[in-house]
Structure formats: C-alpha cells, structure tokens
Design a protein around this motif. Structure first.
Motif, mmCIF file in Angstrom:
data_model
loop_
_atom_site.group_PDB
_atom_site.id
_atom_site.type_symbol
_atom_site.label_atom_id
_atom_site.label_comp_id
_atom_site.label_asym_id
_atom_site.label_seq_id
_atom_site.Cartn_x
_atom_site.Cartn_y
_atom_site.Cartn_z
ATOM 1 N N GLU A 1 -11.209 46.481 -58.085
ATOM 2 C CA GLU A 1 -11.221 47.979 -58.560
ATOM 3 C C GLU A 1 -10.380 48.875 -57.686
ATOM 4 N N GLU A 2 -10.591 48.457 -56.257
ATOM 5 C CA GLU A 2 -10.023 49.227 -55.205
ATOM 6 C C GLU A 2 -8.339 49.108 -55.422
ATOM 7 N N LEU A 3 -8.150 47.902 -55.174
ATOM 8 C CA LEU A 3 -6.503 47.197 -55.448
ATOM 9 C C LEU A 3 -5.968 47.779 -56.647
ATOM 10 N N CYS A 4 -6.540 47.832 -57.816
ATOM 11 C CA CYS A 4 -5.874 48.411 -59.092
ATOM 12 C C CYS A 4 -5.717 49.752 -58.970
ATOM 13 N N GLN A 5 -6.308 50.490 -58.401
ATOM 14 C CA GLN A 5 -6.427 51.909 -58.142
ATOM 15 C C GLN A 5 -5.225 52.091 -57.250
ATOM 16 N N LYS A 6 -4.891 51.350 -56.252
ATOM 17 C CA LYS A 6 -3.899 51.493 -55.445
ATOM 18 C C LYS A 6 -2.670 51.135 -56.145
ATOM 19 N N VAL A 7 -2.739 50.236 -57.148
ATOM 20 C CA VAL A 7 -1.443 50.216 -57.805
ATOM 21 C C VAL A 7 -1.173 51.093 -58.537
ATOM 22 N N LEU A 8 -2.143 51.834 -59.311
ATOM 23 C CA LEU A 8 -1.649 52.930 -60.041
ATOM 24 C C LEU A 8 -0.965 54.224 -59.008
ATOM 25 N N ASP A 9 -1.830 54.399 -57.922
ATOM 26 C CA ASP A 9 -1.418 55.438 -56.979
ATOM 27 C C ASP A 9 -0.071 55.248 -56.369
ATOM 28 N N GLU A 10 0.406 54.053 -56.072
ATOM 29 C CA GLU A 10 1.412 53.749 -55.682
ATOM 30 C C GLU A 10 2.648 53.297 -56.405
ATOM 31 N N LYS A 11 2.221 53.591 -57.819
ATOM 32 C CA LYS A 11 3.226 53.268 -58.991
ATOM 33 C C LYS A 11 3.766 51.911 -58.728
ATOM 34 N N ILE A 12 3.067 50.906 -58.344
ATOM 35 C CA ILE A 12 3.357 49.484 -58.376
ATOM 36 C C ILE A 12 3.383 49.040 -59.909
ATOM 37 N N ASN A 13 4.314 48.209 -60.277
ATOM 38 C CA ASN A 13 4.397 47.784 -61.592
ATOM 39 C C ASN A 13 3.096 47.362 -62.224
ATOM 40 N N PRO A 14 2.535 47.664 -63.252
ATOM 41 C CA PRO A 14 1.329 47.122 -63.576
ATOM 42 C C PRO A 14 1.305 45.737 -64.216
ATOM 43 N N VAL A 15 2.319 45.637 -65.061
ATOM 44 C CA VAL A 15 2.685 44.406 -65.361
ATOM 45 C C VAL A 15 2.751 43.126 -64.350
ATOM 46 N N GLU A 16 3.546 43.355 -63.346
ATOM 47 C CA GLU A 16 3.522 42.553 -62.403
ATOM 48 C C GLU A 16 2.185 42.272 -61.692
ATOM 49 N N ALA A 17 1.421 43.345 -61.410
ATOM 50 C CA ALA A 17 -0.039 43.232 -60.912
ATOM 51 C C ALA A 17 -0.842 42.521 -61.786
ATOM 52 N N VAL A 18 -0.770 42.613 -63.233
ATOM 53 C CA VAL A 18 -1.522 41.676 -64.033
ATOM 54 C C VAL A 18 -1.101 40.337 -63.814
ATOM 55 N N GLU A 19 -0.056 40.153 -64.357
ATOM 56 C CA GLU A 19 0.668 38.872 -64.638
ATOM 57 C C GLU A 19 0.825 37.895 -63.318
ATOM 58 N N ASN A 20 1.077 38.622 -62.166
ATOM 59 C CA ASN A 20 1.327 37.833 -60.923
ATOM 60 C C ASN A 20 0.128 37.992 -59.962
ATOM 61 N N GLY A 21 -0.854 38.832 -60.304
ATOM 62 C CA GLY A 21 -1.719 39.094 -59.424
ATOM 63 C C GLY A 21 -3.351 38.719 -60.109
ATOM 64 N N LEU A 22 -3.766 39.337 -61.109
ATOM 65 C CA LEU A 22 -4.948 39.276 -61.672
ATOM 66 C C LEU A 22 -4.913 37.729 -62.425
ATOM 67 N N ILE A 23 -4.124 37.569 -63.232
ATOM 68 C CA ILE A 23 -3.974 36.539 -64.021
ATOM 69 C C ILE A 23 -3.791 35.135 -63.171
ATOM 70 N N LYS A 24 -3.041 35.429 -62.189
ATOM 71 C CA LYS A 24 -2.761 34.183 -61.302
ATOM 72 C C LYS A 24 -4.031 33.761 -60.571
ATOM 73 N N GLY A 25 -5.143 34.793 -60.432
ATOM 74 C CA GLY A 25 -6.346 34.647 -59.914
ATOM 75 C C GLY A 25 -7.217 33.691 -60.802
ATOM 76 N N ILE A 26 -7.214 34.053 -62.012
ATOM 77 C CA ILE A 26 -8.152 33.769 -63.135
ATOM 78 C C ILE A 26 -7.758 32.103 -63.199
ATOM 79 N N GLU A 27 -6.494 32.039 -63.434
ATOM 80 C CA GLU A 27 -5.696 30.694 -63.409
ATOM 81 C C GLU A 27 -6.267 29.644 -62.505
#
Lengths: 476, 214
Positions: free
Chosen positions: B19-45
């Motif tokens: 949750e903390e990291l995702c908030q950071k993604v929003l705050d720092e305007k990091i590409n959310p698609v990148e965060a999901v596909e190359n972050g979160l999803i990589k973890g669940i995979e």
C-alpha cells in the motif's frame, strides 16, 4: 485412575490453556447466533453486545463445576446401558459421512440401504457400545425429514443406546418425543438419560442457531450431549497447537456453561474433533501426530474440569482400506484410549477425513478398537496372575499348554482377533486375502446373522404415526 | 527500484508495504501500468511458480493475493484510465465467486479465490450465504466470464442447482460458465445440475478455468 494414562501436557500447561480460554471468553466473547441463548446468558449476568456474549470467568467455572463427573446412558436392553466417564471408554460408529467407499476404492453417495446395513453391523458388533447416530447420510431420502427415519431405525432395529438429532430445537424435540414412550415417559427420561447428541460449535468462537437450539432443548429434558469443537489449526484456529486448544476450550466451555445455565446437572461430554489444516491444500487432515496430541490433551483438559471426554476415532485421510488407513486409525484410537477419553465417536468406518464410510474399514477399526481396549486394561498383577505355583510345577524346559491355569486364564488374558490373520504362510497363501477382502467376509457374515430384536407392535404404530404426522408438517 | 520492491512486497505478502509503495507510485507519478505489470503481477507470478514447485504454502499464496488486491485497489482508478487509453493489457478473465445461500463455510472458497488471483484472474468474491441473484447481479455488473459457487453441506448443495436454474430462467445461462465445488459435491452432481465444471481442489479449479476460457 487407569494404570495406562498417556499425558502430553503438564499441569501448568493445562492451567495456562485454561486461563487463556477464560480470557478469550471474557475479552473476545462468543458470537451466539440463537436469540433465546443470548437472552438466557444475559439474564445470568453475562455482558452482551448484539449477539456477542462476553462470559464472566467466575460464572463459567461455577457452571462447569455443576456438570456431572460421569453418568449412565440407558438402553432399551439394560445389558447395553453405557457408563460414560471414569476409566471407561465407549466406542461409537462413524457419523455423518455423505459417501460410501466400496471394497476396491469406488466412491458413491451413501443410501438408506447403507444406513440400515451399518445400523445392523453396529448393533451386532461387540466392540460398539452404542448403535451410533447419523451412520451415513441417506442421500436418497428427503433431507428435511431423514433424521426422523434415522431415529426410528435406531429405536426399532437395535437395543443399544443411540445418538439424537441436532437439527435445531425441532430435531431435539422430535428425538425426545420418539424416545419418551419407549422409556416410560418424559419424567422417567429426565431422571435417566436415554440419548446423547453431538452439538458442534463453529470455530473460531461461534455457536450457530441450529446446534444451539438443539442444545437448549436437550438441556431442558436433561438428555446427554457431546459439546464439541473442531478447530483446524492453521485455518480456523492458530497454527500453534496450544493456541488451537485455547480456542477449542473457550468454545466448549461456552457450550457447557449454556447447558448448565438452562438446566444445572445436565450430563455433558467435553468434545473435540480438533485437528490441523494441510497447508498445501487447505483441506483438513484428521490423522497425524498433531491430531493425536490434540486428542490426548483434550482428555487432560476434560479431566481438569471433571467432565467426561470425547475425542479421537478410527480416523484417517486415506481413501481406501490400505496401510495408511491402518496406521493412522491405530494412532488415532491409541491416543484417546490411553489418554483417558470416555466416548469415541467415529470409532469405526471412517475414510477420507470423515467424508466417507466403508464397511470394510468398519470391521478393521472394530478390531483395532478391541486391541486397544485390551491394552488399556493393562496387566493384572496378583497371586493368580503371577502364577508361581504353575511355574514351579512345570519347571525348567517344560511347557504350559496342558496346564489347567493356562486353560482357565488365556481367554480373559488374551484377546482373540476377529480380523487379524495369524496363519502360517502356507495357510494364508491358499487365498492370499488382503485385510480389505477378509473384512468384507466378516461384515457379510455379520449382516447375514443379524437378528431383529423386535419392538412392541402398539409402540411401533405410535412412533410411526408420530413420524408420519411430523413429515406432513415439515414437507407441507 | 520501486518495481522490484513492489514485486518483493507481494511475494512477502506484506500488504502494508504494498500500500505504501503504491501510494508512492501515485505521488511520484510513476507509470501505474508499469507498476502493475512489472511490479505487482511479477510478484504474484513468482508466488504461483513457487507454489507449483511446492515451496510455498497456503498462507503465502493467500497473503500474496491480499497484498496484490490492496495494491490494485489503490492503483485502480489510474489503471482504468490507462486501460481506457489502450495502454494496459486486459486480464486473463473475470470470475465471480461465493458460497451459496444457507452455507457459511468460506475457507475453501477463499483458498480457491486466492489461487485464481495468483493465476492472473480478476476475482470478485461476494462472500458466503449468497443467493443466486447475488451471484448473477455481480457477474452482470463486472462482466464476468465465470461464476464459481461453493457449498460444503449436503443440505446447501441444492443452491448450486438453484443458481443454474436462475440463470436459465433469465436467459443468461449461455453468457457464463458456471463451476461448482465443495466437500460433498462431485462431477456427477455438476453433470446432474448442468454446471459447466467441477473441481475438487483449488489447483484443479484454476486448471478448469484455464480450460473453460481457452
């Protein structure tokens, strides 16, 4: 106390579990989904928020102390009366499975025909002290009224004690209405309990409406109950066994407290079917070292409260009558019997964590139960059994086979197997029967030899009329 | 690197960190698609792989799925925008899952839901004691492909049939694949009530979904 007494916890361990349970009851409380029960507990002075009942530890201790240390269940034939408590152990068949697994491992939904066959086996089988309860789910009967058919069958076709319906207050009332005329009326059965019913809590920390409704009705009539918790360590309770026991204990104490609040002195059995979760599949696993430890510690907890105990059984996760079924069931019967459990539901027939019954397994478990009952009896040491005179008489290098002492004592000292093969290799190799094949022969012979114990015609008619009337009400 | 941190946090099942990291993604305007596909999803995979290898257990998978869900909840709105713009991949499929009416047993259902999530499905868990209408309404709302109904009691299995019949009566039967499971259920029961599939274990349930949507 019996000479054979397995202990897995120290007195201090027991006290810590007890204290944790009381803390849970007081601080977290129990969710009671049956309004009349919430009312009764509120009146008794418990703090209530919505359906959450917070138990006062002093009240729980006082109420639990009002439950009898032991009691007798009265059977239609007095020779089958069962004493529940002390050093005695009552064996009861498997309960509630929706499937039967046939010899060879083929699984199918259980039927009324299976129910009747298992009832006859339970009645015939010397090791079974009660005829049991819902021996299998008769899937071919209306699920709203099958408990009535099941109750009638137990009363009509066996003279052993039976287990009642936990299908809410109505199921309990019907059980009492059917049994009262057989045992001289309701006043008579209030003095002498004639039925024992399985009341399950919902883990963690809940009492549901149906079971609690039945609990209150049976307490009103002072009929016996097993109040049992089934914590699955790792899913419906903590993964640590001590924590699982604390949860189980809180639930069972809540149930017992409610029963003693409704009617002090109601005979209750402290019950546990707690076990572990298989952490790969989430399925329950009911036969393993942890389950055996939970079983033995349940016996110690019940003894601490001075209440009879139910735990264990001929339990296995195996799907067929194989090596796994044998070694798991033996462990899960050895642990409770040696730890001092008094009432063993699911002694015989269970496969695949309570989901299936097997006729062959029933016979194998009865054999295991017999062996372990003998083990529990331990070794009598006295002048006769020390046998000094006969040893002197035979002297060095002789044999005892032709001594009157041998002839007189071997039958009581040595249990004779019903199932186990003790033949020579040559003898066995003529047919090469497996345990399962041998067991199939045993149950088929028993069924063929079943004798109807009969029941007074007028009474039969009365019971049938009651059941027909109830069925019309329920299904209309 | 935040993508790696997101992946690790999901693998650890550390919901708060995700949750903390995702908030950071929003705050720092990091590409959310990148965060999901190359972050979160990589973890669940990775969890899915470790599970298959027998190196992970249920709590690992379920907590990982929870952490993933928490992250998706935070990034959801931004992600929808990206999806609308055609910048994000569609998921594997949508599944509505629940325990039928009259039945309060939901542990098995929760396990199945977690496994489906770990396998890449968008899972909508409607909880326990849910009637046919609740399953159907949710499926209609989210545009699901599969409806999964669990029952642990012989007395509540009938509700699975209710669900199939309810869909038929409303002319929605062909719109969804209905799958069932739970202790007393069998393939025979699934056939009898006209369900599209039955699974005995959570792993089998995922394979079944893969097969049905192939």
């Amino acid at each position: 106390m019996s000479k054979v007494t397995l202990k897995v916890l120290t007195d201090e361990d027991i006290r810590q579990i007890h204290n944790t349970s009381l803390q849970l009851l007081q601080e977290v409380g129990i969710e009671v989904e049956y309004e009349p029960a919430v009312e009764v507990l509120k009146e008794a002075g418990m703090r209530v928020e919505g359906r959450r009942v917070f138990f006062d530890p002093a009240y729980v201790e006082k109420k639990v102390a009002e439950a009898p240390h032991d009691f007798t269940l009265y059977a239609r034939d007095p020779k089958h009366n069962v004493h529940i408590g002390g050093d005695d152990v009552a064996y009861v068949p498997g309960y509630g499975a929706p499937f039967v697994i046939d010899a060879g491992g083929n699984r199918r939904p259980s039927t009324w025909e299976d129910y009747m066959n298992l009832l006859k086996l339970a009645h015939m089988c010397e090791e079974m002290d009660l005829s049991g309860g819902m021996l299998v789910e008769p899937n071919d009967l209306d699920d709203r009224t099958r408990y009535l058919d099941a109750l009638y069958a137990h009363i009509r076709y066996s003279t052993k004690c039976l287990m009642g319906s936990s299908y809410g207050a109505d199921g309990a009332r019907d059980t009492v209405e059917l049994l009262a005329p057989v045992f001289g009326g309701k006043d008579a059965i209030k003095e002498k309990p004639v039925v024992i019913t399985l009341i399950n809590t919902i883990s963690p920390l809940k009492l549901d409406a149906r079971q609690t409704g039945a609990l209150m009705e049976y307490a009103k009539w002072k009929q016996a109950m097993v109040i049992a918790s089934l914590v699955m360590a790792g899913s419906t309770g903590p993964a640590t066994l001590a924590g699982a026991l604390a949860v189980q204990n809180a639930e069972v104490l809540a149930g017992i407290t409610l029963a003693q609040t409704v009617n002090p002195g109601t005979p209750v059995v402290y019950g546990s079917a707690s076990s572990i979760t298989d952490m790969r599949t989430g399925s329950v696993s009911i036969a393993n070292a942890e389950a055996a430890l939970l079983t033995a510690s349940t016996a110690q907890l019940a003894r601490f409260y001075g209440i009879p105990c139910r735990a264990g059984g001929g339990l296995t996760d195996s799907k067929t009558v194989d090596g796994q079924a044998g070694y798991e069931s033996a462990l899960m019967l050895m642990s409770p019997v040696t730890a001092g459990v008094n009432f063993i539901l699911h002694t015989a027939g269970i496969l695949q964590y309570w989901l299936c019954m097997s006729y062959e397994k029933f016979i194998m478990d009865a054999e295991i139960a017999g062996v372990i009952r003998r083990f529990k009896r331990s070794i009598d040491v006295n002048e006769n059994t020390l046998a000094l005179d006969v040893i002197k008489k035979v002297g060095p290098g002789g044999h005892f086979l032709t001594q009157i002492h041998t002839k007189r004592n071997h039958k009581t000292e040595m249990r004779k197997p019903v199932l186990s093969d003790r033949q020579s290799y040559e003898g066995w190799s003529k047919e090469k029967l497996t345990t399962e094949q041998q067991a199939a022969r045993v149950w088929k012979k028993m069924l063929a030899e079943y004798e109807d114990p009969g029941l007074d015609e007028a009474l039969q008619k009365h019971l049938q009329e009651y059941i027909e009337a109830r069925k019309r009400e329920i299904t209309k | 690197m935040i993508l790696e941190e997101l992946k690790e946090a999901v693998i650890e099942g550390d919901r708060e960190l995700v949750e903390e990291l995702c908030q950071k993604v929003l705050d720092e305007k990091i590409n959310p698609v990148e965060a999901v596909e190359n972050g979160l999803i990589k973890g669940i995979e990775e969890i899915g792989r470790l599970w298959t290898d027998g190196e992970m257990f249920l709590p690992d998978v379920m907590m990982g799925a929870d952490a993933l869900k928490a992250g998706l909840d935070i990034l959801g709105p931004e992600l929808s925008k990206a999806k609308a713009a055609g910048d994000a991949k569609e998921g594997k499929g949508k599944i509505v899952i629940g325990t039928v009416k009259g039945d309060i047993h939901d542990i098995g259902k929760n396990i199945v839901a977690a496994m489906m999530t770990a396998a890449g499905y968008d899972v909508y868990d409607i909880g326990f004691d849910q009637d046919a209408a609740a399953f159907t309404n949710k499926a209609e709302e989210v545009g699901a492909q599969i409806i999964a109904a669990s029952a642990l009691l012989t007395t509540t299995m009938g509700e699975q049939k209710e669900l199939v019949d309810y869909l038929k009566e409303r002319g929605l039967r062909d719109k969804y694949k209905v799958i069932i499971g739970g202790g007393p259920t069998t393939q025979g029961w699934a056939d009898e009530i006209g369900a599209d599939g039955w699974a005995e274990t959570a792993n089998d349930a995922v394979s079944l979904c893969n097969k049905l949507l192939a």
